[in-house]
Scaffold this motif. Structure first.
Motif, short mmCIF file in Angstrom:
data_model
loop_
_atom_site.label_atom_id
_atom_site.label_comp_id
_atom_site.label_asym_id
_atom_site.label_seq_id
_atom_site.Cartn_x
_atom_site.Cartn_y
_atom_site.Cartn_z
N GLU A 51 50.18 39.74 41.09
CA GLU A 51 50.77 38.40 41.17
C GLU A 51 50.04 37.39 40.28
N ILE A 52 48.71 37.48 40.26
CA ILE A 52 47.93 36.58 39.40
C ILE A 52 48.28 36.82 37.93
N LEU A 53 48.30 38.09 37.53
CA LEU A 53 48.60 38.41 36.14
C LEU A 53 50.02 37.98 35.79
N LYS A 54 50.96 38.21 36.68
CA LYS A 54 52.34 37.81 36.44
C LYS A 54 52.45 36.30 36.27
N LEU A 55 51.77 35.56 37.13
CA LEU A 55 51.79 34.11 37.06
C LEU A 55 51.32 33.62 35.69
N LEU A 56 50.22 34.18 35.21
CA LEU A 56 49.66 33.74 33.92
C LEU A 56 50.53 34.17 32.75
N LEU A 57 51.05 35.41 32.79
CA LEU A 57 51.85 35.89 31.65
C LEU A 57 53.21 35.23 31.57
N LEU A 58 53.77 34.86 32.72
CA LEU A 58 55.07 34.17 32.71
C LEU A 58 54.95 32.74 32.20
N ASN A 59 53.76 32.19 32.24
CA ASN A 59 53.52 30.80 31.81
C ASN A 59 52.34 30.77 30.84
N TYR A 90 45.53 29.81 43.97
CA TYR A 90 45.44 30.20 45.38
C TYR A 90 46.73 29.84 46.13
N SER A 91 47.22 28.63 45.92
CA SER A 91 48.42 28.19 46.63
C SER A 91 49.63 29.04 46.28
N LEU A 92 49.77 29.41 44.99
CA LEU A 92 50.93 30.16 44.54
C LEU A 92 50.85 31.64 44.88
N VAL A 93 49.66 32.21 44.79
CA VAL A 93 49.51 33.65 45.01
C VAL A 93 49.29 33.98 46.48
N TRP A 94 48.47 33.20 47.16
CA TRP A 94 48.20 33.45 48.58
C TRP A 94 49.27 32.82 49.46
N ASN A 95 50.07 31.93 48.87
CA ASN A 95 51.12 31.24 49.62
C ASN A 95 50.55 30.54 50.85
N ASP A 96 49.41 29.87 50.63
CA ASP A 96 48.69 29.24 51.72
C ASP A 96 47.99 28.00 51.19
N ALA A 97 47.62 27.11 52.08
CA ALA A 97 46.91 25.91 51.66
C ALA A 97 45.52 26.26 51.18
N TYR A 98 45.09 25.65 50.08
CA TYR A 98 43.77 25.89 49.51
C TYR A 98 42.73 25.13 50.32
N LEU A 99 41.71 25.84 50.81
CA LEU A 99 40.70 25.22 51.65
C LEU A 99 39.34 25.17 50.96
#
Length: 231
Positions: free
Chosen positions: A160-168, A179-188
């Motif tokens: 998911e991290i690699l996909k996020l970076l390569l798509l953008n 963290y928010s996009l890949v973990w789908n959770d609030a960053y703490l």
């Protein structure tokens, strides 16, 4: 969905098993590391819940054995809550880390999030399906990454991290955004999770992880995809 629950505390194991079965998960339990490995290779699991302090074979060893042949999501459940323990667990291949004591609703939320990501990959992604970056190719439908034609095994979060970076490729992402996009959770404020996954991903895809070409650090901001002539 079938879950392997590896926990030597019989009270915790029974409680989690009962709760997850009410949520329509099939749960198979193991109380030590050896039986966990045996049961993992005897069934097809969608997710593993893994305690670290186990008899016969500890959780880190079990995780290493699983990661030799599988990218199934692994969630560590442990009373060991130091940053070093979390970093070690994530570095060895865990997708998530839950600290004891925990609420069953938190466990359920983490299970759903990790299984959802995996099933989304299996279902394929609409739009652009093959991404190319240098000698790296990423098949979004087949959930497959290859470098120089050789397949690289990635965990769900690494993918998911690699996909996020390569798509953008032109966008710089902060650790909070990743963290928010890949973990789908609030960053703490837990940078370790992102740092460890980026480090592990670089080890797998970079010629020289200390001088990365695919995942570039933008100091003081975050990370972006590297620039290549074939873009």
């Amino acid at each position: 969905m079938k879950i392997l629950l590896v926990e030597d505390d019989m009270e915790i194991s029974a409680m989690l098993k009962r709760f997850l079965e009410t949520e329509n998960y099939e749960v198979i339990t193991a109380a030590d590391g050896e039986s966990a490995c045996e049961k993992f290779y005897s069934h097809a699991f969608d997710l593993v819940l893994l305690d670290l302090m186990l008899p016969k074979r500890n959780g880190m060893e079990v995780m290493g054995k699983i990661r030799e042949s599988s990218t199934v999501p692994i969630i560590i459940i442990s009373a060991k809550d130091t940053d070093s323990d979390k970093t070690l667990g994530l570095g060895l291949g865990a997708d998530d880390y839950i600290t004891k004591p925990f609420s069953v609703t938190e466990v359920l939320a983490r299970i759903k999030a990790n299984i959802r990501r995996t099933t989304q990959y299996a279902a394929g992604t609409s739009g652009q399906r093959i991404l190319t970056k240098g000698n790296l190719t990423m098949d979004l439908n087949g959930y497959c990454v290859k470098k120089d034609g050789k397949e690289i095994e990635l965990t769900a979060k690494e993918f998911e991290i690699l996909k996020l970076l390569l798509l953008n490729p032109k966008k710089v992402y902060t650790k909070e955004q990743i963290y928010s996009l890949v973990w789908n959770d609030a960053y703490l404020g837990d940078e370790n999770a992102v740092n460890v996954h980026i480090s592990r991903l670089r080890t797998k895809i970079e010629d020289n992880p200390r001088d990365p070409a695919y995942i570039i650090t933008v100091w003081g901001i975050g990370y972006k995809a590297g620039d290549f002539e074939n873009e």
